[in-house]
Scaffold this motif. Structure first.
Motif, mmCIF file in Angstrom:
data_model
loop_
_atom_site.group_PDB
_atom_site.id
_atom_site.type_symbol
_atom_site.label_atom_id
_atom_site.label_comp_id
_atom_site.label_asym_id
_atom_site.label_seq_id
_atom_site.Cartn_x
_atom_site.Cartn_y
_atom_site.Cartn_z
ATOM 1 N N LEU A 32 0.817 -1.205 0.000
ATOM 2 C CA LEU A 32 0.000 0.000 0.000
ATOM 3 C C LEU A 32 0.856 1.261 0.000
ATOM 4 O O LEU A 32 0.459 2.292 -0.557
ATOM 5 N N ALA A 33 2.059 1.179 0.581
ATOM 6 C CA ALA A 33 2.948 2.339 0.607
ATOM 7 C C ALA A 33 3.547 2.619 -0.764
ATOM 8 O O ALA A 33 3.690 3.788 -1.158
ATOM 9 N N ARG A 34 3.902 1.560 -1.492
ATOM 10 C CA ARG A 34 4.561 1.781 -2.786
ATOM 11 C C ARG A 34 3.574 1.841 -3.946
ATOM 12 O O ARG A 34 3.943 2.259 -5.039
ATOM 13 N N ARG A 35 2.330 1.398 -3.714
ATOM 14 C CA ARG A 35 1.323 1.426 -4.778
ATOM 15 C C ARG A 35 0.097 2.189 -4.299
ATOM 16 O O ARG A 35 -0.921 1.615 -3.895
ATOM 17 N N PRO A 36 0.159 3.530 -4.323
ATOM 18 C CA PRO A 36 -0.997 4.315 -3.880
ATOM 19 C C PRO A 36 -2.251 4.043 -4.709
ATOM 20 O O PRO A 36 -3.366 4.220 -4.220
ATOM 21 N N ASP A 37 -2.086 3.595 -5.966
ATOM 22 C CA ASP A 37 -3.246 3.278 -6.786
ATOM 23 C C ASP A 37 -4.002 2.074 -6.202
ATOM 24 O O ASP A 37 -5.239 2.052 -6.152
ATOM 25 N N VAL A 38 -3.249 1.073 -5.746
ATOM 26 C CA VAL A 38 -3.881 -0.088 -5.127
ATOM 27 C C VAL A 38 -4.509 0.305 -3.797
ATOM 28 O O VAL A 38 -5.618 -0.147 -3.456
ATOM 29 N N HIS A 39 -3.810 1.148 -3.042
ATOM 30 C CA HIS A 39 -4.334 1.621 -1.759
ATOM 31 C C HIS A 39 -5.673 2.319 -1.967
ATOM 32 O O HIS A 39 -6.650 2.072 -1.235
ATOM 33 N N LEU A 40 -5.738 3.188 -2.959
ATOM 34 C CA LEU A 40 -6.965 3.930 -3.236
ATOM 35 C C LEU A 40 -8.082 2.983 -3.676
ATOM 36 O O LEU A 40 -9.241 3.136 -3.264
ATOM 37 N N THR A 41 -7.746 2.000 -4.512
ATOM 38 C CA THR A 41 -8.747 1.042 -4.969
ATOM 39 C C THR A 41 -9.294 0.223 -3.810
ATOM 40 O O THR A 41 -10.511 0.015 -3.686
ATOM 41 N N LEU A 42 -8.410 -0.254 -2.942
ATOM 42 C CA LEU A 42 -8.840 -1.053 -1.798
ATOM 43 C C LEU A 42 -9.711 -0.229 -0.853
ATOM 44 O O LEU A 42 -10.727 -0.718 -0.346
ATOM 45 N N THR A 43 -9.331 1.026 -0.640
ATOM 46 C CA THR A 43 -10.143 1.900 0.208
ATOM 47 C C THR A 43 -11.530 2.091 -0.386
ATOM 48 O O THR A 43 -12.536 2.089 0.334
ATOM 49 N N GLY A 44 -11.599 2.235 -1.696
ATOM 50 C CA GLY A 44 -12.888 2.381 -2.358
ATOM 51 C C GLY A 44 -13.751 1.141 -2.213
ATOM 52 O O GLY A 44 -14.975 1.233 -2.035
ATOM 53 N N ILE A 45 -13.135 -0.038 -2.292
ATOM 54 C CA ILE A 45 -13.881 -1.283 -2.134
ATOM 55 C C ILE A 45 -14.446 -1.398 -0.728
ATOM 56 O O ILE A 45 -15.606 -1.794 -0.523
ATOM 57 N N ILE A 46 -13.643 -1.032 0.269
ATOM 58 C CA ILE A 46 -14.123 -1.064 1.651
ATOM 59 C C ILE A 46 -15.303 -0.112 1.820
ATOM 60 O O ILE A 46 -16.306 -0.439 2.472
ATOM 61 N N ALA A 47 -15.219 1.072 1.205
ATOM 62 C CA ALA A 47 -16.319 2.035 1.287
ATOM 63 C C ALA A 47 -17.572 1.481 0.623
ATOM 64 O O ALA A 47 -18.688 1.661 1.130
ATOM 65 N N GLN A 48 -17.415 0.798 -0.514
ATOM 66 C CA GLN A 48 -18.560 0.195 -1.186
ATOM 67 C C GLN A 48 -19.247 -0.829 -0.292
ATOM 68 O O GLN A 48 -20.484 -0.901 -0.230
ATOM 69 N N ARG A 49 -18.441 -1.631 0.394
ATOM 70 C CA ARG A 49 -19.019 -2.655 1.271
ATOM 71 C C ARG A 49 -19.802 -2.024 2.411
ATOM 72 O O ARG A 49 -20.871 -2.517 2.793
ATOM 73 N N LEU A 50 -19.296 -0.935 2.960
ATOM 74 C CA LEU A 50 -20.006 -0.249 4.034
ATOM 75 C C LEU A 50 -21.307 0.364 3.521
ATOM 76 O O LEU A 50 -22.342 0.303 4.195
ATOM 77 N N TRP A 61 -23.035 -0.746 1.034
ATOM 78 C CA TRP A 61 -23.955 -1.861 0.790
ATOM 79 C C TRP A 61 -24.614 -2.310 2.087
ATOM 80 O O TRP A 61 -25.816 -2.575 2.133
ATOM 81 N N ALA A 62 -23.839 -2.389 3.167
ATOM 82 C CA ALA A 62 -24.397 -2.793 4.461
ATOM 83 C C ALA A 62 -25.462 -1.800 4.919
ATOM 84 O O ALA A 62 -26.514 -2.193 5.432
ATOM 85 N N ASN A 63 -25.212 -0.513 4.703
ATOM 86 C CA ASN A 63 -26.207 0.497 5.072
ATOM 87 C C ASN A 63 -27.468 0.362 4.229
ATOM 88 O O ASN A 63 -28.588 0.500 4.725
ATOM 89 N N ARG A 64 -27.299 0.066 2.928
ATOM 90 C CA ARG A 64 -28.462 -0.078 2.061
ATOM 91 C C ARG A 64 -29.291 -1.297 2.440
ATOM 92 O O ARG A 64 -30.511 -1.304 2.318
ATOM 93 N N ARG A 65 -28.610 -2.351 2.867
ATOM 94 C CA ARG A 65 -29.341 -3.532 3.312
ATOM 95 C C ARG A 65 -30.283 -3.191 4.461
ATOM 96 O O ARG A 65 -31.417 -3.640 4.507
ATOM 97 N N ARG A 66 -29.800 -2.394 5.401
ATOM 98 C CA ARG A 66 -30.641 -2.013 6.538
ATOM 99 C C ARG A 66 -31.865 -1.221 6.069
ATOM 100 O O ARG A 66 -32.972 -1.390 6.590
ATOM 101 N N LEU A 67 -31.664 -0.349 5.088
ATOM 102 C CA LEU A 67 -32.788 0.409 4.546
ATOM 103 C C LEU A 67 -33.757 -0.504 3.792
ATOM 104 O O LEU A 67 -34.972 -0.339 3.874
#
Length: 238
Positions: free
Chosen positions: A116-134, A136-142
Motif C-alpha cells: 500500500l505504501a509503494r502502490r498508492p493506486d492499489v491503496h486507493l482502490t482497496l479503500t474504495g472497495i471497503i467504502a462500497q461494502r459499508l 452496501w451494508a447500510n443499504r441492506r438495513r434500509l
C-alpha cells in the motif's frame, strides 16, 4: 496455475486494478488451498494477514447478541478478506469460511503495508472497495425497512448476478451457490418466506434453480420487480 486469462469480477480488487498492479498482487505472498468448511479467518482473532481469493467462494459470518450465526456477505475469486484487521489492528470482526475448494494467496501484514505504501493506486482502490461494502451494508438495513421480502430477494439476486454471475444462453448464472437459509439471512427474511418467494419467481419465469445452480432467466423483469434501474449495476458488491 496461470490466471492471465481469468476475467475477474469488476468489483473485486483483482478486477479493479490495472494489469500491471494485478500481476504484482498475484505474485505477492504464498498460495494456499482451503477445502469446504475450512475457516480462513476467525471472528475475534488477533492475526493480521490478508487473503486474496483466486478461485471458489467463501462466506462471511458473525455471531449476533443471542449467539446465533448471521451471514453477512459472500466473497469470490478476485476479492480480498481480512483487510480491515490489517489496516486498523483490531480483532477480526467476522469469520470467513470456504464453501467448496478455495485457492487464495496469503499476504503477511508487512507485505500488505509495503504494498500500500509503494502502490498508492492499489491503496486507493482497496479503500474504495471497503467504502462500497459499508454503503452496501447500510443499504441492506434500509431495504429491510422499505421493501417486502420478495423484493429484497429480487434485489439480492440481481446483485449477485451482475456482480459475480456470467451470461449463458437464455440468462445469467449466479457466481455463487447459496442455500435458502443463507438467502434468508442476507435478505432479513424467514426461510419459509424465501422458499415461497423462490417458488413464485420460478413460476413467473424469472428464475430457474437446479442442483448447485441458479439461473436468472429474465434479468430486466427481475430488475423491475426489485425496483432497480433497467441498466447498470445493482449496487455494491456482496
Amino acid at each position: 496455475m496461470s490466471y492471465d486469462s481469468v476475467k475477474w469480477p469488476a468489483r473485486g480488487l483483482l478486477g479493479a486494478v490495472s494489469p500491471q498492479a494485478r500481476q504484482e498482487l498475484l505474485a505477492l505472498g504464498v498460495e494456499s488451498r482451503f477445502e469446504a468448511g475450512d475457516v480462513l479467518l476467525r471472528e475475534g482473532g488477533a492475526d493480521r494477514h490478508v487473503l486474496l481469493l483466486l478461485s471458489g467462494f467463501a462466506k462471511v459470518t458473525a455471531r449476533v447478541e443471542n449467539g446465533e450465526e448471521s451471514l453477512l456477505a459472500v466473497r469470490v475469486g478476485g476479492d480480498t478478506v481480512g483487510e480491515m484487521a490489517a489496516l486498523d489492528g483490531a480483532p477480526r470482526s467476522a469469520t470467513v469460511t470456504a464453501c467448496g475448494l478455495v485457492i487464495a494467496r496469503i499476504w503477511k501484514p508487512a507485505e500488505v503495508h509495503s504494498l500500500l505504501a509503494r502502490r498508492p493506486d492499489v491503496h486507493l482502490t482497496l479503500t474504495g472497495i471497503i467504502a462500497q461494502r459499508l454503503r452496501w451494508a447500510n443499504r441492506r438495513r434500509l431495504d429491510f425497512r422499505g421493501y417486502p421480502a420478495k423484493v429484497r430477494l429480487a434485489r439480492l439476486l440481481v446483485e449477485l448476478a451482475t456482480s459475480y454471475g456470467h451470461p449463458v444462453e437464455g440468462g445469467f448464472v449466479l457466481g455463487c451457490r447459496l442455500t435458502q437459509p443463507e438467502l434468508a439471512a442476507l435478505t432479513g427474511a424467514a426461510e419459509t418466506t424465501i422458499h415461497k418467494g423462490l417458488r413464485e419467481l420460478r413460476q413467473e419465469g424469472l428464475l430457474e434453480t437446479g442442483y448447485g445452480s441458479t439461473v436468472i432467466r429474465d434479468l430486466p423483469r427481475l430488475r423491475k420487480l426489485a425496483d432497480l434501474a433497467p441498466e447498470g449495476p445493482a449496487g455494491p458488491e456482496v
